[in-house]
Design an enzyme around this catalytic site. Structure first.
Site, short mmCIF file in Angstrom:
data_model
loop_
_atom_site.label_atom_id
_atom_site.label_comp_id
_atom_site.label_asym_id
_atom_site.label_seq_id
_atom_site.Cartn_x
_atom_site.Cartn_y
_atom_site.Cartn_z
N SER A 153 0.77 -1.11 0.21
CA SER A 153 0.08 0.04 0.17
C SER A 153 0.87 1.11 -0.05
CB SER A 153 -1.09 -0.05 1.06
OG SER A 153 -2.09 0.93 1.03
N ARG A 222 -12.11 7.08 8.48
CA ARG A 222 -11.68 5.61 8.60
C ARG A 222 -12.94 4.74 7.93
NH1 ARG A 222 -7.55 2.50 8.93
NH2 ARG A 222 -7.74 0.88 10.46
N ASP A 322 -8.66 -7.03 -4.71
CA ASP A 322 -8.28 -5.57 -4.21
C ASP A 322 -9.08 -4.70 -5.13
OD1 ASP A 322 -7.18 -3.44 -3.47
OD2 ASP A 322 -4.73 -4.10 -3.59
N HIS A 356 -8.02 -5.59 -0.50
CA HIS A 356 -6.85 -4.98 -0.26
C HIS A 356 -6.26 -5.38 0.91
CE1 HIS A 356 -3.59 -1.98 -0.86
NE2 HIS A 356 -3.88 -1.41 0.64
N ASP A 357 -6.64 -5.62 1.89
CA ASP A 357 -5.96 -6.36 3.34
C ASP A 357 -5.67 -7.65 3.12
OD1 ASP A 357 -6.06 -3.90 4.74
OD2 ASP A 357 -7.68 -4.42 6.04
#
Length: 414
Positions: A153, A222, A322, A356-357
């Site tokens: 990232s 967030r 992702d 993505h994580d």
């Protein structure tokens, strides 16, 4: 203008160390033109001193605590990747990770704790500035040429910047779930997050006092960001349309089930929980500073002729699920590197639906690929070990589903 960094009273818990870099005789000249001196940097080291070194670059809300130092230590944000017997093996490699310039975990940043030392406004920080601080840290530590620079990232952006501008610093560069330039879609999500922070009455144009920041705005930012870290399929699998009770009421508030202001769905409670966790450990001004640096990053806008001469070993890693920095971002990097005369192998992971994580999780094929790459002989060598040479910091002339997520820099308390 010269600004002097503060010396934080206490180090974060664990194995954190601090050095003050860039004295008056060697100031940090930022890309924006500002000059900083006496910059505190917090970092952590793992593995045997004097061994080949892997520098790990962290992502947006990360810190230097990449892994546990021992049984009694808190989990790090990349336990799946770093540690004894892990792909970045701390039995073999010395591993260094530093909190980035502009962060809020001990390194100089725009949080209220540093305001008096730096002056207002805090200068515009770029990814190149972050790398400049990492390189100065390594110079002070007396590091040799690195075995690898690895990051995901925002960490991958740092690794890419390092590769293009200072390719002789390391033998290998690992770019994981990252981008050379944000898409318009990426920019739009960051813009909404910044608008949420600015709209909070407690933001005060960034001049809020410690403990009195724009918590509501940062929490909404967030929630928006966290959606981009997960895939739609992972959200559906985890929550579907499950119903949950209303959130726990805060002081002086009443939250009643069935009132339209509080939706009934579990996914809403989950996002509220993620917001609360970030607000408890992160600073809104740092969030603005670092997302701005990501927005401005355009890796190939500046010529990078020397990278081909250095002939580094470059690996790209991407994930099919992702939706933040999908495979098209990695393909763009590979194409631009090829045009610059550098080949880059690309591992594209298609089994994990985590989004993505996934780069932070137990995804076996991906972790095996990283491990195999880092353990393979360097080009032109018949054994894995490489000779350690002084790190030259002078300019060079041109020529399946993942397992449960550990503590991560996107979801630090998961």
């Amino acid at each position: 203008m010269t600004a002097t960094g503060s010396r934080h009273a206490e180090l974060p818990v664990g194995g954190a160390e601090r050095l003050t870099l860039f004295g008056a005789d060697r100031p940090l000249r930022l890309e924006c033109g500002r000059v900083l001196t006496d910059v505190p940097v917090v970092f952590e080291r793992y593995g045997p001193r004097g061994a080949e070194t892997v520098f790990v670059c962290h992502a947006l809300t990360g810190d230097a605590h990449v892994a546990r130092h021992g049984r009694g230590d808190a989990p790090g944000w990349w336990e799946s990747m770093v540690g004894p017997g892990r792909p970045i093996d701390t039995d073999r490699f010395q591993v260094i990770c530093a909190n980035v310039l502009g962060g809020c975990s001990g390194t100089l940043g725009p949080s209220p704790a540093d305001r008096d030392a730096v002056g207002e406004p805090f200068p515009q920080i770029t990814v190149a500035d972050m790398v400049a601080v990492h390189r100065e840290l390594l110079r002070r530590l007396g590091a040799g040429r690195l075995h690898a620079v690895v990051g995901g990232s925002l960490g991958g952006m740092q690794a890419l910047e390092w590769l293009l501008r200072h390719p002789y610093d390391a033998h290998r560069f690992g770019l994981i779930a990252t981008s050379a330039r944000l898409s318009t879609d990426n920019l739009a999500f960051n813009a909404i997050g910044r608008a949420a922070i600015r709209s909070d009455p407690r933001f005060l144009d960034g001049a809020y006092r410690p403990g009195e920041g724009p918590d509501a705005g940062l929490g909404i930012a967030r929630m928006i960001g966290h959606l981009t870290y997960m895939s739609g399929d992972s959200l559906q699998t985890k929550f579907a349309r499950q119903v949950s009770g209303p959130p726990h009421p805060g002081p002086g508030t009443t939250r009643t089930a069935g009132v339209p202001a509080w939706g009934p769905f579990s996914v809403e409670r989950y996002l509220e929980h993620q917001a609360e966790k970030l607000v408890a450990r992160f600073d809104a001004n740092s969030y603005l500073c670092l997302t701005s640096a990501m927005d401005l990053f355009d890796a190939f806008a500046t010529p990078c002729e020397q990278v081909a001469e250095a002939a580094p070993d470059v690996r790209l890693f991407s994930f099919a699920s992702d939706r933040l920095y999908g495979v098209e971002h990695s393909r763009h990097i590979a194409d631009r590197l090829q045009k610059a005369g550098v080949g880059a192998a690309h591992f594209h992971e298609e089994t994990s639906g985590a989004g993505h994580d996934a780069f932070l999780m137990e995804v076996p094929g991906y972790l095996d690929a990283v491990a195999g790459w880092l353990a393979s002989p360097l080009r032109g060598e018949t054994r894995v070990e490489s000779s350690v040479r002084p790190l030259d910091l002078s300019p060079r002339p041109g020529p399946g589903q993942g397992a449960q997520q550990p503590r991560s820099d996107h979801d630090i308390d998961a």
